[in-house]
Design a protein around this motif. Structure first.
Motif, PDB file in Angstrom:
ATOM      1  N   LEU A 187    -123.429  18.432  62.368  1.00 39.66           N
ATOM      2  CA  LEU A 187    -124.575  19.302  62.630  1.00 39.66           C
ATOM      3  C   LEU A 187    -124.152  20.708  63.035  1.00 39.66           C
ATOM      4  N   LEU A 188    -123.111  20.815  63.845  1.00 39.43           N
ATOM      5  CA  LEU A 188    -122.719  22.119  64.375  1.00 39.43           C
ATOM      6  C   LEU A 188    -121.755  22.887  63.483  1.00 39.43           C
ATOM      7  N   LEU A 189    -121.002  22.192  62.648  1.00 39.70           N
ATOM      8  CA  LEU A 189    -119.993  22.877  61.836  1.00 39.70           C
ATOM      9  C   LEU A 189    -120.573  23.990  60.964  1.00 39.70           C
ATOM     10  N   PRO A 190    -121.660  23.760  60.230  1.00 34.00           N
ATOM     11  CA  PRO A 190    -122.203  24.878  59.439  1.00 34.00           C
ATOM     12  C   PRO A 190    -122.611  26.070  60.321  1.00 34.00           C
ATOM     13  N   TRP A 191    -123.188  25.773  61.471  1.00 32.32           N
ATOM     14  CA  TRP A 191    -123.590  26.864  62.366  1.00 32.32           C
ATOM     15  C   TRP A 191    -122.380  27.583  62.937  1.00 32.32           C
ATOM     16  N   LEU A 192    -121.326  26.841  63.242  1.00 34.60           N
ATOM     17  CA  LEU A 192    -120.105  27.466  63.741  1.00 34.60           C
ATOM     18  C   LEU A 192    -119.461  28.340  62.660  1.00 34.60           C
ATOM     19  N   VAL A 193    -119.468  27.862  61.417  1.00 33.69           N
ATOM     20  CA  VAL A 193    -118.898  28.643  60.310  1.00 33.69           C
ATOM     21  C   VAL A 193    -119.711  29.917  60.093  1.00 33.69           C
ATOM     22  N   VAL A 194    -121.044  29.779  60.050  1.00 32.77           N
ATOM     23  CA  VAL A 194    -121.902  30.956  59.856  1.00 32.77           C
ATOM     24  C   VAL A 194    -121.734  31.932  61.024  1.00 32.77           C
ATOM     25  N   GLY A 195    -121.703  31.395  62.240  1.00 29.21           N
ATOM     26  CA  GLY A 195    -121.504  32.261  63.408  1.00 29.21           C
ATOM     27  C   GLY A 195    -120.162  32.974  63.357  1.00 29.21           C
ATOM     28  N   GLY A 196    -119.131  32.265  62.927  1.00 29.01           N
ATOM     29  CA  GLY A 196    -117.808  32.875  62.793  1.00 29.01           C
ATOM     30  C   GLY A 196    -117.782  33.970  61.742  1.00 29.01           C
ATOM     31  N   LEU A 197    -118.443  33.715  60.609  1.00 25.87           N
ATOM     32  CA  LEU A 197    -118.507  34.734  59.549  1.00 25.87           C
ATOM     33  C   LEU A 197    -119.271  35.973  60.014  1.00 25.87           C
ATOM     34  N   ILE A 198    -120.381  35.767  60.713  1.00 24.75           N
ATOM     35  CA  ILE A 198    -121.156  36.906  61.223  1.00 24.75           C
ATOM     36  C   ILE A 198    -120.340  37.681  62.243  1.00 24.75           C
ATOM     37  N   ALA A 199    -119.671  36.973  63.140  1.00 27.15           N
ATOM     38  CA  ALA A 199    -118.847  37.646  64.151  1.00 27.15           C
ATOM     39  C   ALA A 199    -117.707  38.421  63.484  1.00 27.15           C
ATOM     40  N   GLY A 200    -117.085  37.831  62.460  1.00 26.88           N
ATOM     41  CA  GLY A 200    -116.016  38.522  61.745  1.00 26.88           C
ATOM     42  C   GLY A 200    -116.511  39.766  61.029  1.00 26.88           C
ATOM     43  N   ALA A 201    -117.668  39.653  60.373  1.00 23.51           N
ATOM     44  CA  ALA A 201    -118.235  40.820  59.678  1.00 23.51           C
ATOM     45  C   ALA A 201    -118.601  41.917  60.665  1.00 23.51           C
ATOM     46  N   LEU A 202    -119.167  41.546  61.795  1.00 18.33           N
ATOM     47  CA  LEU A 202    -119.515  42.531  62.821  1.00 18.33           C
ATOM     48  C   LEU A 202    -118.272  43.212  63.369  1.00 18.33           C
ATOM     49  N   TRP A 203    -117.224  42.446  63.579  1.00 14.43           N
ATOM     50  CA  TRP A 203    -115.973  43.021  64.076  1.00 14.43           C
ATOM     51  C   TRP A 203    -115.393  44.011  63.066  1.00 14.43           C
ATOM     52  N   LEU A 204    -115.389  43.644  61.766  1.00 16.77           N
ATOM     53  CA  LEU A 204    -114.886  44.548  60.728  1.00 16.77           C
ATOM     54  C   LEU A 204    -115.733  45.812  60.632  1.00 16.77           C
ATOM     55  N   TRP A 205    -117.057  45.664  60.736  1.00 22.00           N
ATOM     56  CA  TRP A 205    -117.945  46.829  60.665  1.00 22.00           C
ATOM     57  C   TRP A 205    -117.680  47.781  61.834  1.00 22.00           C
ATOM     58  N   ARG A 206    -117.544  47.224  63.038  1.00 19.64           N
ATOM     59  CA  ARG A 206    -117.258  48.080  64.201  1.00 19.64           C
ATOM     60  C   ARG A 206    -115.904  48.758  64.078  1.00 19.64           C
ATOM     61  N   ARG A 207    -114.924  48.045  63.565  1.00 20.46           N
ATOM     62  CA  ARG A 207    -113.594  48.621  63.388  1.00 20.46           C
ATOM     63  C   ARG A 207    -113.644  49.775  62.383  1.00 20.46           C
ATOM     64  N   GLN A 208    -114.359  49.583  61.264  1.00 18.26           N
ATOM     65  CA  GLN A 208    -114.478  50.637  60.258  1.00 18.26           C
ATOM     66  C   GLN A 208    -115.233  51.838  60.814  1.00 18.26           C
ATOM     67  N   ARG A 209    -116.290  51.572  61.580  1.00 12.13           N
ATOM     68  CA  ARG A 209    -117.063  52.662  62.179  1.00 12.13           C
ATOM     69  C   ARG A 209    -116.223  53.464  63.168  1.00 12.13           C
ATOM     70  N   THR A 210    -115.416  52.791  63.969  1.00  8.09           N
ATOM     71  CA  THR A 210    -114.524  53.472  64.908  1.00  8.09           C
ATOM     72  C   THR A 210    -113.500  54.302  64.154  1.00  8.09           C
ATOM     73  N   ARG A 211    -112.970  53.759  63.061  1.00 12.40           N
ATOM     74  CA  ARG A 211    -111.992  54.505  62.255  1.00 12.40           C
ATOM     75  C   ARG A 211    -112.637  55.735  61.621  1.00 12.40           C
ATOM     76  N   ASP A 212    -113.852  55.580  61.092  1.00  9.84           N
ATOM     77  CA  ASP A 212    -114.556  56.722  60.498  1.00  9.84           C
ATOM     78  C   ASP A 212    -114.815  57.807  61.523  1.00  9.84           C
ATOM     79  N   ARG A 213    -115.222  57.415  62.718  1.00  7.74           N
ATOM     80  CA  ARG A 213    -115.461  58.408  63.772  1.00  7.74           C
ATOM     81  C   ARG A 213    -114.183  59.151  64.123  1.00  7.74           C
ATOM     82  N   ALA A 214    -113.073  58.425  64.195  1.00  7.08           N
ATOM     83  CA  ALA A 214    -111.798  59.061  64.507  1.00  7.08           C
ATOM     84  C   ALA A 214    -111.402  60.036  63.402  1.00  7.08           C
ATOM     85  N   LEU A 215    -111.602  59.645  62.128  1.00  8.64           N
ATOM     86  CA  LEU A 215    -111.281  60.546  61.017  1.00  8.64           C
ATOM     87  C   LEU A 215    -112.155  61.796  61.045  1.00  8.64           C
TER      88      LEU A 215
END
Length: 194
Positions: free
Chosen positions: A36-64
């Motif tokens: 029951l929890l595995l799909p939710w954990l996978v989706v949550g992990g993917l969302i957290a990973g995408a959010l982390w990548l987006w924030r990292r790219q945004r920080t890099r763009d601001r620095a540039l």
């Protein structure tokens, strides 16, 4: 009455069956919970990973962007790909792509040097004289320039006029200002008097 140890030879068969049923139930509950929890954990992990990548790219763009603005200010609006790549610590191709995008965003121009390099030039009111700063704000469409010069849009696009637009427009402009055409933005820009 003394207590018997759980796994002593005298422990009854019922007790052993009860313990086996409890352990089987716990294992079944664990498997169901994971299913029951595995799909939710996978989706949550993917969302957290995408959010982390987006924030990292945004920080890099601001620095540039901060490095870009600092370089433009330090070099009075003129910057080369190499200067920007060194200051931002990025590759040359990344620097060129970034500067090309900023040239589109800020109506930048390109200026070739004697060494064969290309300088990106960005103009702002702080880098222009007072007259040029006022003129820089006045980019016009073909219809607006034709009205200002007292001609038609068709006249502006005639080959003879387009070839010598700067001198031709300077003679017709009420303020004696020359005009140049920017095909990328489809706008006419003023050229201050020398």
């Amino acid at each position: 009455m003394p207590l018997r140890p759980f796994h002593s030879p005298g422990a009854g068969l019922e007790y052993r069956l009860l313990m086996a049923l409890i352990m089987a139930g716990a294992a079944l509950a664990t498997v169901l919970l994971i299913q029951l929890l595995l799909p939710w954990l996978v989706v949550g992990g993917l969302i957290a990973g995408a959010l982390w990548l987006w924030r990292r790219q945004r920080t890099r763009d601001r620095a540039l962007h901060q490095v870009f603005y600092a370089q433009v200010a330090a070099h009075r609006g003129r910057i080369s790909v190499l200067d920007f790549a060194i200051a931002a610590q990025i590759t040359g191709s990344e620097a060129r792509r970034f500067l090309d995008q900023r040239a589109q965003d800020f109506w930048g121009d390109f200026e070739p040097t004697a060494a064969g390099d290309v300088l990106y030039t960005f103009r702002s009111p702080s880098t222009l004289t007072a007259e040029a700063a006022t003129l820089q704000v006045l980019s016009l469409t073909a219809a607006d320039l034709a009205q200002r010069l007292g001609c038609t849009e068709a006249e502006l696009t005639q080959p003879a006029v387009a070839f010598n637009l700067l001198a031709w427009s300077r003679d017709r402009d009420p303020d004696g200002c020359g005009w140049r055409y920017d095909a990328g933005g489809d706008r006419y820009w003023p050229v201050p008097k020398p």
